[in-house]
Design a protein around this motif. Sequence first.
Motif, short mmCIF file in Angstrom:
data_model
loop_
_atom_site.label_atom_id
_atom_site.label_comp_id
_atom_site.label_asym_id
_atom_site.label_seq_id
_atom_site.Cartn_x
_atom_site.Cartn_y
_atom_site.Cartn_z
N THR A 21 38.01 46.13 92.70
CA THR A 21 37.53 45.21 93.73
C THR A 21 37.88 45.64 95.15
N GLY A 22 38.52 46.79 95.32
CA GLY A 22 38.99 47.22 96.63
C GLY A 22 37.89 47.59 97.62
N HIS A 23 36.66 47.69 97.17
CA HIS A 23 35.56 48.10 98.04
C HIS A 23 34.98 46.95 98.87
N ARG A 24 35.47 45.73 98.64
CA ARG A 24 35.06 44.55 99.42
C ARG A 24 36.30 43.86 99.97
N SER A 25 36.11 43.09 101.02
CA SER A 25 37.22 42.35 101.61
C SER A 25 37.42 41.03 100.86
N LEU A 26 38.60 40.44 101.04
CA LEU A 26 38.85 39.13 100.43
C LEU A 26 37.89 38.08 100.98
N ASP A 27 37.52 38.19 102.25
CA ASP A 27 36.54 37.25 102.82
C ASP A 27 35.19 37.37 102.12
N GLU A 28 34.80 38.59 101.77
CA GLU A 28 33.52 38.77 101.06
C GLU A 28 33.58 38.13 99.67
N TYR A 29 34.70 38.29 98.98
CA TYR A 29 34.83 37.65 97.66
C TYR A 29 34.86 36.13 97.80
N ASP A 30 35.51 35.64 98.84
CA ASP A 30 35.53 34.20 99.09
C ASP A 30 34.10 33.68 99.23
N THR A 31 33.28 34.38 99.98
CA THR A 31 31.88 33.98 100.17
C THR A 31 31.11 34.06 98.86
N LEU A 32 31.29 35.15 98.11
CA LEU A 32 30.59 35.28 96.82
C LEU A 32 30.96 34.15 95.86
N PHE A 33 32.25 33.85 95.76
CA PHE A 33 32.68 32.80 94.85
C PHE A 33 32.19 31.43 95.32
N ARG A 34 32.25 31.19 96.63
CA ARG A 34 31.75 29.91 97.16
C ARG A 34 30.27 29.76 96.84
N ASP A 35 29.49 30.83 97.05
CA ASP A 35 28.05 30.75 96.85
C ASP A 35 27.64 30.73 95.38
N TYR A 36 28.36 31.45 94.52
CA TYR A 36 27.90 31.61 93.15
C TYR A 36 28.73 30.86 92.10
N LEU A 37 29.98 30.56 92.37
CA LEU A 37 30.77 29.74 91.44
C LEU A 37 30.85 28.30 91.90
N GLY A 38 30.89 28.12 93.20
CA GLY A 38 31.00 26.77 93.77
C GLY A 38 29.99 25.78 93.22
N PRO A 39 28.70 26.15 93.14
CA PRO A 39 27.71 25.19 92.64
C PRO A 39 27.93 24.75 91.19
N PHE A 40 28.66 25.53 90.42
CA PHE A 40 28.91 25.19 89.01
C PHE A 40 30.24 24.49 88.81
N SER A 41 31.02 24.33 89.86
CA SER A 41 32.42 23.93 89.70
C SER A 41 32.66 22.43 89.50
N ARG A 42 31.72 21.59 89.85
CA ARG A 42 31.94 20.15 89.68
C ARG A 42 31.90 19.79 88.19
N ASN A 43 32.92 19.08 87.74
CA ASN A 43 33.03 18.72 86.32
C ASN A 43 32.90 19.94 85.42
N ALA A 44 33.57 21.02 85.81
CA ALA A 44 33.43 22.28 85.08
C ALA A 44 34.74 22.71 84.45
N HIS A 45 34.59 23.59 83.47
CA HIS A 45 35.73 24.25 82.84
C HIS A 45 35.40 25.73 82.83
N PHE A 46 36.27 26.52 83.46
CA PHE A 46 36.09 27.97 83.54
C PHE A 46 37.06 28.67 82.60
N TYR A 47 36.54 29.65 81.86
CA TYR A 47 37.35 30.54 81.04
C TYR A 47 37.42 31.86 81.78
#
Length: 158
Positions: A21-47
């Motif tokens: 994961t060193g080829h991207r910044s932590l801010d870029e991962y923050d944005t990716l997770f917010r955009d792509y995991l965030g919408p699924f996170s309400r009442n969710a269970h992640f493995y």
Amino acid sequence: MTTYDTELIMRTVAITGTRNTGHRSLDEYDTLFRDYLGPFSRNAHFYIGGAKGIDSLSLLWLAGNTGADLTVVVPGVLDQQPPEARQAIVRVRDRVKEIVELRAPELKTPAFHARNRWMVDRSGMTAGFPHHAEPASGTWQTLNYTADQGKPRLIVPV
């Protein structure tokens, strides 16, 4: 209500991704997770696998930015995980609902594939974050297994 009943009500998502994961910044991962995991996170269970890279980064992001239930799954035991992965788990341990140790006798490719299948088998979908240069990776094996199970996949190349 049983755990199984609860899982049927909640969204269940397996997360898989590159350890590189060193080829991207932590801010870029923050944005990716917010955009792509965030919408699924309400009442969710992640493995989430207990490895370094996407596993640790997504665990930290989900623990800090959502109220989702989090389960960390390791192929052997927690003490066998890389130091940075163990540190991430310890840092958010109060947010982790469960740590599953599959106790594989050897930490080789079959053990990691078994861990990934375990997570997919208990999830309604898989969110995958593959590195484009790793077409034969465990991430793609997990995404393909998800498709073979007839489950949806969200693929976010990193």
